[in-house]
Design an enzyme around this catalytic site. Structure first.
Site, PDB file in Angstrom:
ATOM      1  N   CYS A  10      -3.507   1.356   6.632  1.00  0.00           N
ATOM      2  CA  CYS A  10      -3.592   0.548   7.719  1.00  0.00           C
ATOM      3  C   CYS A  10      -4.373   1.276   9.131  1.00  0.00           C
ATOM      4  O   CYS A  10      -5.152   0.869   9.797  1.00  0.00           O
ATOM      5  CB  CYS A  10      -2.223  -0.045   8.291  1.00  0.00           C
ATOM      6  N   ASN A  24       0.855  -1.206  -0.116  1.00  0.00           N
ATOM      7  CA  ASN A  24       0.100  -0.032  -0.186  1.00  0.00           C
ATOM      8  C   ASN A  24       0.732   1.346  -0.050  1.00  0.00           C
ATOM      9  O   ASN A  24       0.590   2.222  -0.568  1.00  0.00           O
ATOM     10  CB  ASN A  24      -1.005   0.104   1.033  1.00  0.00           C
ATOM     11  N   GLY A  71       1.947  -5.588   7.578  1.00  0.00           N
ATOM     12  CA  GLY A  71       0.924  -6.166   6.789  1.00  0.00           C
ATOM     13  C   GLY A  71      -0.260  -6.507   7.403  1.00  0.00           C
ATOM     14  O   GLY A  71      -0.624  -6.274   8.569  1.00  0.00           O
ATOM     15  N   GLU A 123     -11.428  -5.030   8.728  1.00  0.00           N
ATOM     16  CA  GLU A 123     -10.577  -4.267   7.824  1.00  0.00           C
ATOM     17  C   GLU A 123     -11.056  -4.255   6.291  1.00  0.00           C
ATOM     18  O   GLU A 123     -10.734  -5.602   5.712  1.00  0.00           O
ATOM     19  CB  GLU A 123      -9.149  -4.433   8.197  1.00  0.00           C
TER      20      GLU A 123
HETATM   21  P1  NAI Z   1      -0.107 -10.057   3.749  1.00  0.00           P
HETATM   22  O1  NAI Z   1       0.094  -9.688   5.408  1.00  0.00           O
HETATM   23  O2  NAI Z   1      -0.177 -11.258   3.313  1.00  0.00           O
HETATM   24  O3  NAI Z   1       1.126  -9.312   2.924  1.00  0.00           O
HETATM   25  C1  NAI Z   1       2.028  -8.490   3.502  1.00  0.00           C
HETATM   26  C2  NAI Z   1       3.519  -8.631   3.181  1.00  0.00           C
HETATM   27  O4  NAI Z   1       3.798 -10.137   3.906  1.00  0.00           O
HETATM   28  C3  NAI Z   1       3.713  -9.092   1.807  1.00  0.00           C
HETATM   29  O5  NAI Z   1       5.130  -8.634   1.415  1.00  0.00           O
HETATM   30  C4  NAI Z   1       3.499 -10.646   1.623  1.00  0.00           C
HETATM   31  O6  NAI Z   1       4.206 -11.144   0.441  1.00  0.00           O
HETATM   32  C5  NAI Z   1       4.407 -11.003   2.879  1.00  0.00           C
HETATM   33  N1  NAI Z   1       3.552 -12.399   3.389  1.00  0.00           N
HETATM   34  C6  NAI Z   1       2.551 -13.056   3.149  1.00  0.00           C
HETATM   35  N2  NAI Z   1       2.394 -14.146   3.718  1.00  0.00           N
HETATM   36  C7  NAI Z   1       3.600 -14.370   4.413  1.00  0.00           C
HETATM   37  C8  NAI Z   1       4.193 -15.493   5.039  1.00  0.00           C
HETATM   38  N3  NAI Z   1       3.433 -16.680   5.285  1.00  0.00           N
HETATM   39  N4  NAI Z   1       5.489 -15.230   5.642  1.00  0.00           N
HETATM   40  C9  NAI Z   1       5.830 -14.317   5.317  1.00  0.00           C
HETATM   41  N5  NAI Z   1       5.506 -13.112   4.820  1.00  0.00           N
HETATM   42  C10 NAI Z   1       4.388 -13.290   4.182  1.00  0.00           C
HETATM   43  O7  NAI Z   1      -1.263  -9.104   3.127  1.00  0.00           O
HETATM   44  P2  NAI Z   1      -2.239  -8.957   1.745  1.00  0.00           P
HETATM   45  O8  NAI Z   1      -2.484 -10.385   1.377  1.00  0.00           O
HETATM   46  O9  NAI Z   1      -1.172  -8.258   0.956  1.00  0.00           O
HETATM   47  O10 NAI Z   1      -3.302  -8.150   2.058  1.00  0.00           O
HETATM   48  C11 NAI Z   1      -4.314  -8.855   2.748  1.00  0.00           C
HETATM   49  C12 NAI Z   1      -5.059  -7.720   3.892  1.00  0.00           C
HETATM   50  O11 NAI Z   1      -3.994  -7.518   4.673  1.00  0.00           O
HETATM   51  C13 NAI Z   1      -5.468  -6.431   3.262  1.00  0.00           C
HETATM   52  O12 NAI Z   1      -6.877  -6.731   2.790  1.00  0.00           O
HETATM   53  C14 NAI Z   1      -5.446  -5.674   4.490  1.00  0.00           C
HETATM   54  O13 NAI Z   1      -6.660  -5.724   5.257  1.00  0.00           O
HETATM   55  C15 NAI Z   1      -4.365  -6.125   5.116  1.00  0.00           C
HETATM   56  N6  NAI Z   1      -3.078  -5.424   4.986  1.00  0.00           N
HETATM   57  C16 NAI Z   1      -2.575  -4.429   5.860  1.00  0.00           C
HETATM   58  C17 NAI Z   1      -1.569  -3.628   5.578  1.00  0.00           C
HETATM   59  C18 NAI Z   1      -0.962  -2.448   6.579  1.00  0.00           C
HETATM   60  O14 NAI Z   1      -0.475  -1.786   6.190  1.00  0.00           O
HETATM   61  N7  NAI Z   1      -1.106  -3.056   7.665  1.00  0.00           N
HETATM   62  C19 NAI Z   1      -0.882  -3.747   4.246  1.00  0.00           C
HETATM   63  C20 NAI Z   1      -1.401  -4.610   3.364  1.00  0.00           C
HETATM   64  C21 NAI Z   1      -2.264  -5.381   3.805  1.00  0.00           C
END
Ligand code: NAI
Ligand code: MG
Length: 537
Positions: free
Chosen positions: A338, A205, A281, A435
């Protein structure tokens, strides 16, 4: 008007480097008249061609751009169309091993942790200068890969990246321990030492800002890094990392392994030679990486996770300003924040007026190609998020919330969603609890302060909160009662480099930005020496 002045002051001093929002010359929060209808039938014109070439698509390991060990690549997509921008090297566990080995060697034997803090600072400042010089190319890459408005990338986010790197460069030669008056004839001192090899996993994001929040403090403290970008947005970090090399960062200090979570991310979180992990994330993935860290080598972990942040509009608020700020708090960055103010609580005495104006504002939001000047909202990041958001909108309607505006996709191509507003939202609806991470505003009605405090805090999250009031006593009560890592009063999304950011409860662990973030990146060593000459105790 006093309130208008207060907001002007709060927001106008937040130039491009600290705030996402700016005011027009008349002191009003910027509002533009829509050139587009937000109807489902609207079509997006032919996408504008970005004025930048993709230069770096390989992994960055030990100072060199190289192919993945497997030779595999994955496509990164343009969210305006879903079409491929470029093929990017797809890392796996073997590449993480290679990157960690390079970072390990750079830490254990290389010059970075050993050079003077002043030398480290100069390299970071040179990198910031180069980033500033290439502002427009970096902004174009960011918008192309992510879909956020180009004006936001170019005028706010790249300058914020520069500011953040300069801020931490400034800390490099100010990190110092203490001498401690312990009992007995002892000389006691603390040394602040870098932790070692740091693994960093960032989301899509805010690719550049998350890079800055992680890399800045880690480098200032003398650590070496293996960073994993999000699979949706790998391009801008590779470009910026190359500028760090150009600035003189030694080989192996900053390594980037592009790829997917279950392969690259999990390998990093569970690696035995990674000493610390920083993650931003989803809360779900945050829990997974914490487990991997615990099961491997107990590396320390900081987490920046999800949120469902309340934005509380009190009965004495200036309704027009509150509407505008609540709108920005939710819709900014396509709602993909977030800390989005995603539960708009409005006092019953101004509720109807607020809803009518929030609806009008959402209908006037300018949606379209993010490369076009004046665009407020581009496409969502990908089809997964697009489907998730439309699913939540459907659930809001089914659960009986009133759909005031939007409710469907925008146009017929890419991942654009209409700015959507629900009123009559109840706390137990999914749109009020989960969220959504999209342009969907939920407006809830409340009667008194105690009630809204209880409802605002009745969530597993605790990332941020907004408070809109002219009454100092109400503001003081709310800022202390709300369980959130940031409380913005009569402002929102203020991200000055020096202000700490992080979550209460399941929104995270630890703080990023500001001085607090440094504590994540150094260890404290207590050194004790007996004093032999009692005459000089
Ligand atoms: P995610 O948390 O899965 O991805 C964030 C990062 O973690 C990416 O680089 C991804 O490749 C990595 N990742 C994914 N699975 C992993 C694992 N098993 N081990 C280590 N790293 C891993 O989030 P995603 O799928 O992109 O989005 C899903 C939801 O998460 C969104 O709809 C939103 O609600 C939330 N989100 C929140 C964010 C924030 O700023 N707090 C940013 C992105 C998503
Ligand atoms: Mg992309």
């Amino acid at each position: 008007m006093a309130s208008s002045l207060r907001i002007s002051r709060l927001l106008s001093r937040s130039s491009s480097s600290s705030s996402f929002f700016s005011l027009g010359g008349n002191g009003k929060l910027g509002r533009r008249v829509s050139k587009y209808s937000t109807s489902a039938a609207a079509t997006i014109e032919e996408p504008i061609k970005p004025s930048v070439e993709v230069q770096h698509t390989q992994l960055l390991i030990n100072g060199k751009f190289i192919d993945a060990a497997s030779g595999k690549t994955f496509p990164t997509l343009d969210p305006r169309t879903g079409e491929v921008i470029a093929q990017v090297s797809e890392g796996n566990g073997e590449d993480v091993d290679r990157a960690v080995a390079a970072a390990r060697k750079a830490f254990d034997e290389g010059p970075w942790p050993r050079m003077t803090a002043y030398e480290r600072q100069k390299i970071m400042l040179r990198a910031a200068d180069l980033i500033e010089k290439h502002n427009d190319e970096i902004a174009a890459l960011e918008t192309w890969d992510n879909g956020k408005p180009y004006e936001q990338s170019a005028k706010v986010e790249v300058p914020m990246l520069v500011r953040q790197i300069r801020y931490y460069a400034g800390w490099a030669d100010k990190l110092q321990g203490h001498t401690i008056p312990a009992d007995g004839a002892l000389h006691v001192q603390t040394l602040h030492e870098p932790i070692g090899v740091v693994g960093q996993i960032i989301p899509w994001n805010f690719p550049l800002l998350m890079f800055a929040w992680k890399v800045g403090p880690a480098l200032a403290c003398g650590n070496t890094i293996v960073l994993k970008t999000a699979e949706q947005t790998p391009l801008s970090a590779l470009y910026v990392a190359n500028l760090f090399l150009e600035a003189g960062l030694p080989a192996g200090v900053l390594n980037i392994v592009s790829g997917f979570g279950p392969t690259v991310g999990a390998a990093l979180a569970s690696h035995m030679h990674v000493d610390k992990l920083a993650f931003t994330g989803s809360t779900e993935t945050g829990k997974a990486v914490l487990q991997l860290a615990a099961k491997s080598n107990l590396k320390t972990v900081t987490l920046e996770l999800g949120g469902k942040s309340p934005f509380i509009v009190c009965k004495d608020a200036d309704v027009d300003q509150a509407v505008e700020l609540a709108h920005l708090a939710l819709f900014f960055n396509q709602g993909q924040c977030c800390c989005a103010g995603s539960r708009t609580f409005v006092h019953e005495s101004i509720y109807d007026e607020f809803v009518a104006k929030a609806k009008a504002r959402a209908l006037s939001r300018v949606v379209g190609d993010p490369f076009k000047s004046g665009i407020e909202q581009g496409p969502q990041i990908d089809s997964k998020q697009f489907d998730k958001i439309l699913g939540y909108i459907k659930s809001g309607v089914e659960n009986g919330a009133t759909l005031e505006a939007g409710g469907d996709r925008f146009g017929n191509k890419g991942y654009y969603v209409q700015p959507t507003v629900f009123s009559n939202v109840q706390d137990n609806m999914a749109i009020a609890k989960d969220e959504i991470f999209g342009p969907v505003q939920s407006i809830l009605k409340y009667k008194d302060l105690d009630e809204v405090i209880h409802r605002a805090n009745n969530t597993a999250y605790g990332l941020a909160a907004g408070v809109f009031t002219k009454d100092i006593d109400t503001a003081n009560t709310l800022t202390r009662a709300l369980k959130a890592g940031s409380v913005w009063v009569n402002c929102f999304d203020i991200f000055d480099a020096a202000i700490p950011f992080g979550g209460y409860k399941m929104s995270g662990q630890g703080r990023e930005k500001g001085e607090y973030s440094l504590k994540n990146y150094y260890q404290v060593k207590a050194v004790v020496t007996p004093l032999k000459n009692p005459a000089w105790l």
